[in-house]
Write a protein that holds these residues in place. Structure first.
Motif, PDB file in Angstrom:
ATOM      1  N   LEU A 100       0.848  -1.189   0.000  1.00  0.00           N
ATOM      2  CA  LEU A 100       0.000   0.000   0.000  1.00  0.00           C
ATOM      3  C   LEU A 100       0.881   1.235   0.000  1.00  0.00           C
ATOM      4  O   LEU A 100       1.761   1.386   0.854  1.00  0.00           O
ATOM      5  CB  LEU A 100      -0.897   0.015   1.241  1.00  0.00           C
ATOM      6  CG  LEU A 100      -1.680   1.314   1.491  1.00  0.00           C
ATOM      7  CD1 LEU A 100      -2.734   1.528   0.411  1.00  0.00           C
ATOM      8  CD2 LEU A 100      -2.312   1.318   2.877  1.00  0.00           C
ATOM      9  N   TYR A 143       0.824   5.373   0.338  1.00  0.00           N
ATOM     10  CA  TYR A 143      -0.065   6.424   0.833  1.00  0.00           C
ATOM     11  C   TYR A 143       0.714   7.724   0.999  1.00  0.00           C
ATOM     12  O   TYR A 143       1.912   7.731   1.276  1.00  0.00           O
ATOM     13  CB  TYR A 143      -0.715   6.013   2.161  1.00  0.00           C
ATOM     14  CG  TYR A 143       0.235   5.893   3.334  1.00  0.00           C
ATOM     15  CD1 TYR A 143       0.377   6.916   4.268  1.00  0.00           C
ATOM     16  CD2 TYR A 143       1.001   4.738   3.513  1.00  0.00           C
ATOM     17  CE1 TYR A 143       1.239   6.804   5.349  1.00  0.00           C
ATOM     18  CE2 TYR A 143       1.875   4.613   4.591  1.00  0.00           C
ATOM     19  CZ  TYR A 143       1.986   5.647   5.502  1.00  0.00           C
ATOM     20  OH  TYR A 143       2.848   5.535   6.569  1.00  0.00           O
ATOM     21  N   LYS A 154      -8.963   2.079   1.247  1.00  0.00           N
ATOM     22  CA  LYS A 154      -8.536   1.123   0.224  1.00  0.00           C
ATOM     23  C   LYS A 154      -9.131  -0.265   0.421  1.00  0.00           C
ATOM     24  O   LYS A 154      -9.484  -0.958  -0.539  1.00  0.00           O
ATOM     25  CB  LYS A 154      -7.008   1.032   0.236  1.00  0.00           C
ATOM     26  CG  LYS A 154      -6.402   0.000  -0.710  1.00  0.00           C
ATOM     27  CD  LYS A 154      -6.433   0.452  -2.146  1.00  0.00           C
ATOM     28  CE  LYS A 154      -5.657  -0.500  -3.033  1.00  0.00           C
ATOM     29  NZ  LYS A 154      -5.690  -0.090  -4.457  1.00  0.00           N
ATOM     30  N   TYR A 155      -9.243  -0.684   1.675  1.00  0.00           N
ATOM     31  CA  TYR A 155      -9.650  -2.053   1.975  1.00  0.00           C
ATOM     32  C   TYR A 155     -10.975  -2.081   2.736  1.00  0.00           C
ATOM     33  O   TYR A 155     -11.409  -1.079   3.298  1.00  0.00           O
ATOM     34  CB  TYR A 155      -8.557  -2.762   2.778  1.00  0.00           C
ATOM     35  CG  TYR A 155      -7.231  -2.759   2.061  1.00  0.00           C
ATOM     36  CD1 TYR A 155      -7.022  -3.547   0.930  1.00  0.00           C
ATOM     37  CD2 TYR A 155      -6.204  -1.911   2.478  1.00  0.00           C
ATOM     38  CE1 TYR A 155      -5.815  -3.515   0.249  1.00  0.00           C
ATOM     39  CE2 TYR A 155      -4.990  -1.876   1.804  1.00  0.00           C
ATOM     40  CZ  TYR A 155      -4.802  -2.675   0.682  1.00  0.00           C
ATOM     41  OH  TYR A 155      -3.616  -2.632   0.005  1.00  0.00           O
TER      42      TYR A 155
END
Length: 304
Positions: free
Chosen positions: A72, A74, A185-186
């Motif tokens: 990920l 960010y 995101k998840y």
């Protein structure tokens, strides 16, 4: 853990700036070695809460389906850079359901790959989830060094105030940037009952500092061999009544670990103020065997 990481843990209390400072003496690697090798004095409470995990508990099993580890990226307003974390998604991960989230923090010499590579956390979780012993969860393994250059430091950089201060700065990177990015995101829950934080060594101190400092953000805290960056007990919990019965607090250290006094002091404070907690003193040192075993036990007890 690499020797550099173990020594750096001892130095932390004096090089991390105002947030972590506890000592004004000049710190040297030689002094760090001496402190780390201090005799371990055990009290009557300093015993195992659990046995070691069974043989093969952190080995990849060909008969067990494996979760996926993805990266990920960010944006961080703390460092002004694009930062990266490793994210474990359990077998069968689907956007059609919500998952609890565990944040796992590394030691001072490591980075976002330490839990995955050195401790082998994904295999531990795969095996537990497959056996029905742990809840399927998302596990975020970030870089806890919130600096524009967040690479694992060379030996000469470990002992600098800048490196240590990066770990203190991660508190707001985590709360204000990483957690929102994960939840966007998840398919993750976004409440304290479904959010845990744990760490090893330096990351164990961060887990206590951040978790107890933000009880509305985390309902489950695990500190495995926490280092001297851990704030003093009375500062961590100035009002023990406020957190009593509100979270699982899991504290562990090895009985051959020269840093055990950090955990012993916190355990004594928690006991004195009747704050329920797990206190597990295993037969290991400041090493991956202890951290893997305690992740095995901690992961089975969270989100229940």
């Amino acid at each position: 853990m690499r020797l550099i990481g173990a020594l750096a843990c001892i130095l932390l209390f004096s090089i991390a700036g105002a947030s972590f400072a506890r000592d004004e003496e000049q710190v040297t690697p030689e002094r760090a070695r001496a402190n780390f090798a201090r005799p371990v004095v055990l009290g009557p409470d300093d015993v195992r809460a659990f046995p070691d995990a069974p043989a093969g508990f952190r080995d990849v099993d060909a008969g067990v389906a494996q979760g996926q580890v993805v990266e990920l990226a960010y944006d961080s307003g703390i460092t002004g850079t694009l930062r990266r974390a490793q994210v474990y998604l359990p077998v069968g991960y689907s956007a059609d359901r919500k998952y609890p989230v565990l944040y796992l923090l590394h030691g001072i010499g490591g980075n976002q790959d330490e839990w995955r590579g050195y401790v082998r956390a994904p295999a531990i979780l795969d095996n537990l989830i497959a056996a029905g012993k742990a809840v399927p969860m998302i596990v975020v393994m970030p870089n806890g060094r919130a600096l524009p250059d967040d690479r694992s430091p060379s030996e000469e950089r470990v002992f600098t105030p800048e490196n240590a201060a990066g770990f203190a700065r991660f508190e707001h990177d985590l709360l204000d940037f990483l957690m929102p990015a994960v939840e966007a995101k998840y398919s993750a829950y976004a409440d304290r009952e479904q959010r845990a934080i744990a760490g090893l060594s330096m990351g164990g101190g961060q887990a206590l500092n951040f978790g107890l400092g933000h009880p509305d953000a985390f309902g489950w805290i695990g500190a495995f061999s926490p280092a001297p960056n851990t704030r003093p007990p009375a500062e961590l919990l100035p009002d023990p009544e406020a957190v009593r019965e509100r979270m699982l607090l899991y504290l562990s250290c090895g009985n051959r670990d020269g840093l055990i006094n950090v955990s012993q002091d916190l355990h004594a404070y928690l006991k004195r103020h009747d704050v329920p907690h797990v206190w597990n003193v295993d037969d290991h040192g400041h090493d991956g065997d202890s951290w893997a075993n305690n992740l095995y036990h901690f992961a089975q007890r969270i989100f229940r």
